[in-house]
Design a protein around this motif. Structure first.
Motif, PDB file in Angstrom:
ATOM      1  N   VAL A  97       0.850  -1.191   0.000  1.00 55.85           N
ATOM      2  CA  VAL A  97       0.000   0.000   0.000  1.00 55.85           C
ATOM      3  C   VAL A  97       0.885   1.239   0.000  1.00 55.85           C
ATOM      4  N   ARG A  98       0.616   2.142  -0.933  1.00 53.40           N
ATOM      5  CA  ARG A  98       1.393   3.387  -1.005  1.00 53.40           C
ATOM      6  C   ARG A  98       0.757   4.438  -0.106  1.00 53.40           C
ATOM      7  N   GLU A  99       1.609   5.156   0.614  1.00 53.59           N
ATOM      8  CA  GLU A  99       1.165   6.213   1.520  1.00 53.59           C
ATOM      9  C   GLU A  99       1.226   7.567   0.850  1.00 53.59           C
ATOM     10  N   THR A 100       0.387   8.483   1.327  1.00 56.80           N
ATOM     11  CA  THR A 100       0.487   9.883   0.933  1.00 56.80           C
ATOM     12  C   THR A 100       1.233  10.624   2.026  1.00 56.80           C
ATOM     13  N   ALA A 108      -6.028   1.540  -5.905  1.00 54.20           N
ATOM     14  CA  ALA A 108      -6.631   1.401  -7.229  1.00 54.20           C
ATOM     15  C   ALA A 108      -8.001   0.760  -7.047  1.00 54.20           C
ATOM     16  N   VAL A 109      -9.050   1.488  -7.436  1.00 54.81           N
ATOM     17  CA  VAL A 109     -10.413   0.986  -7.309  1.00 54.81           C
ATOM     18  C   VAL A 109     -11.074   0.997  -8.684  1.00 54.81           C
ATOM     19  N   ALA A 112     -16.642   3.452 -11.938  1.00 50.71           N
ATOM     20  CA  ALA A 112     -18.055   3.094 -11.997  1.00 50.71           C
ATOM     21  C   ALA A 112     -18.535   2.830 -13.417  1.00 50.71           C
ATOM     22  N   GLU A 113     -18.031   3.565 -14.407  1.00 52.71           N
ATOM     23  CA  GLU A 113     -18.623   3.507 -15.742  1.00 52.71           C
ATOM     24  C   GLU A 113     -17.939   2.532 -16.691  1.00 52.71           C
ATOM     25  N   ASP A 114     -16.665   2.663 -16.916  1.00 50.60           N
ATOM     26  CA  ASP A 114     -16.012   1.912 -17.990  1.00 50.60           C
ATOM     27  C   ASP A 114     -15.261   0.658 -17.531  1.00 50.60           C
ATOM     28  N   GLY A 115     -15.311   0.328 -16.264  1.00 47.25           N
ATOM     29  CA  GLY A 115     -14.669  -0.884 -15.779  1.00 47.25           C
ATOM     30  C   GLY A 115     -13.173  -0.765 -15.568  1.00 47.25           C
ATOM     31  N   GLU A 116     -12.556   0.365 -15.920  1.00 43.96           N
ATOM     32  CA  GLU A 116     -11.121   0.559 -15.678  1.00 43.96           C
ATOM     33  C   GLU A 116     -10.916   0.946 -14.218  1.00 43.96           C
ATOM     34  N   THR A 117      -9.666   0.948 -13.800  1.00 43.86           N
ATOM     35  CA  THR A 117      -9.373   1.316 -12.413  1.00 43.86           C
ATOM     36  C   THR A 117      -8.873   2.747 -12.349  1.00 43.86           C
ATOM     37  N   GLU A 118      -9.150   3.364 -11.224  1.00 41.00           N
ATOM     38  CA  GLU A 118      -8.640   4.701 -10.960  1.00 41.00           C
ATOM     39  C   GLU A 118      -7.982   4.695  -9.580  1.00 41.00           C
ATOM     40  N   VAL A 119      -7.029   5.581  -9.395  1.00 45.54           N
ATOM     41  CA  VAL A 119      -6.346   5.675  -8.109  1.00 45.54           C
ATOM     42  C   VAL A 119      -7.108   6.676  -7.247  1.00 45.54           C
ATOM     43  N   GLY A 159     -15.733   8.310  12.479  1.00 51.74           N
ATOM     44  CA  GLY A 159     -15.209   9.232  11.474  1.00 51.74           C
ATOM     45  C   GLY A 159     -14.660   8.540  10.241  1.00 51.74           C
ATOM     46  N   ARG A 160     -14.145   7.334  10.396  1.00 53.24           N
ATOM     47  CA  ARG A 160     -13.542   6.607   9.277  1.00 53.24           C
ATOM     48  C   ARG A 160     -14.467   5.563   8.660  1.00 53.24           C
ATOM     49  N   PHE A 161     -15.651   5.387   9.213  1.00 54.95           N
ATOM     50  CA  PHE A 161     -16.529   4.292   8.802  1.00 54.95           C
ATOM     51  C   PHE A 161     -16.765   4.240   7.301  1.00 54.95           C
ATOM     52  N   SER A 162     -17.030   5.370   6.681  1.00 59.70           N
ATOM     53  CA  SER A 162     -17.351   5.375   5.247  1.00 59.70           C
ATOM     54  C   SER A 162     -16.152   5.027   4.371  1.00 59.70           C
ATOM     55  N   GLU A 163     -14.944   5.105   4.912  1.00 61.10           N
ATOM     56  CA  GLU A 163     -13.741   4.811   4.122  1.00 61.10           C
ATOM     57  C   GLU A 163     -13.247   3.380   4.289  1.00 61.10           C
ATOM     58  N   LEU A 164     -13.943   2.577   5.057  1.00 64.87           N
ATOM     59  CA  LEU A 164     -13.473   1.230   5.380  1.00 64.87           C
ATOM     60  C   LEU A 164     -14.078   0.144   4.494  1.00 64.87           C
ATOM     61  N   ALA A 165     -14.470   0.500   3.275  1.00 64.43           N
ATOM     62  CA  ALA A 165     -15.093  -0.468   2.371  1.00 64.43           C
ATOM     63  C   ALA A 165     -14.079  -1.456   1.791  1.00 64.43           C
ATOM     64  N   THR A 166     -12.838  -1.042   1.605  1.00 62.08           N
ATOM     65  CA  THR A 166     -11.832  -1.931   1.019  1.00 62.08           C
ATOM     66  C   THR A 166     -11.048  -2.660   2.110  1.00 62.08           C
TER      67      THR A 166
END
Length: 196
Positions: A97-100, A108-109, A112-119, A159-166
């Motif tokens: 996992v890369r850090e900021t 990389a997720v 929604a539309e074209d099936g490609e991944t975005e960072v 506070g972090r609940f919505s970001e814990l999907a992955t």
């Protein structure tokens, strides 16, 4: 067997704890920019050794020295948690996992539309949140109110609940929180036992 007077034992314990915390702080400052295992393990060993000595000691530190040790302990807990947590996270994720810069992660997720991944950047501000978390934990332990740790964890989780999907975000959240809390609690416990 020669028994030392209590005043000498208090002085020895005070100097010992001061040197332990100063040594740990120096090793932590060395590791702030780039966490490396050896200085952090030595700092952890110093804190653990100090905690054991204080736990078996029958003397308590006087108030003025206790105040100095409390301030030094807060610095060790708050600053030390950053490189310790980063090193533990790096070991747990194997560098996958890369850090900021602000303690977030780049993932990389699928788009929604074209099936490609975005960072996408998740869990921004993790560094600042970690500092605030450790301040709250170490002060609550020193003050004798460890129940406040539950409030800290609850606020952080909400506070972090919505970001814990992955899976990567959940792993980072759990491992990072536990490493940060454990470090702050150990240092806070050392100071609390020395003073009270």
């Amino acid at each position: 067997m020669v028994l030392l007077p209590d005043a000498i034992l208090v002085a020895i314990l005070s100097i010992f704890l001061f040197l332990v915390l100063c040594g740990a702080l120096v090793l932590i400052v060395v590791s702030l920019r780039r966490p490396t295992t050896v200085p952090l393990v030595i700092a952890g060993a110093l804190v653990t050794f100090g905690l054991v000595v204080v736990a078996i000691s029958s003397v308590k530190i006087p108030e003025i020295m206790g105040l100095m040790l409390a301030l030094l302990g807060i610095a060790v807990a708050v600053l030390g948690g950053n490189p310790v947590t980063r090193r533990v996270l790096d070991a747990a994720t194997g560098g996958r996992v890369r850090e900021t810069e602000d303690g977030g992660i780049l993932l990389a997720v699928p788009a929604a539309e074209d099936g490609e991944t975005e960072v996408r950047t998740l869990m921004r501000g993790g560094t600042v949140i970690g500092y605030l978390e450790r301040v709250a934990v170490v002060i609550s332990i020193i003050a004798g109110f460890p129940e406040a740790i539950a409030v800290v964890v609850a606020v952080k989780g909400i506070g972090r609940f919505s970001e814990l999907a992955t899976a990567e975000a959940r792993e980072r959240f759990i491992v990072g929180t536990l490493a940060s809390l454990l470090w702050a609690a150990a240092v806070g416990g050392l100071v609390r036992l020395a003073i009270f």
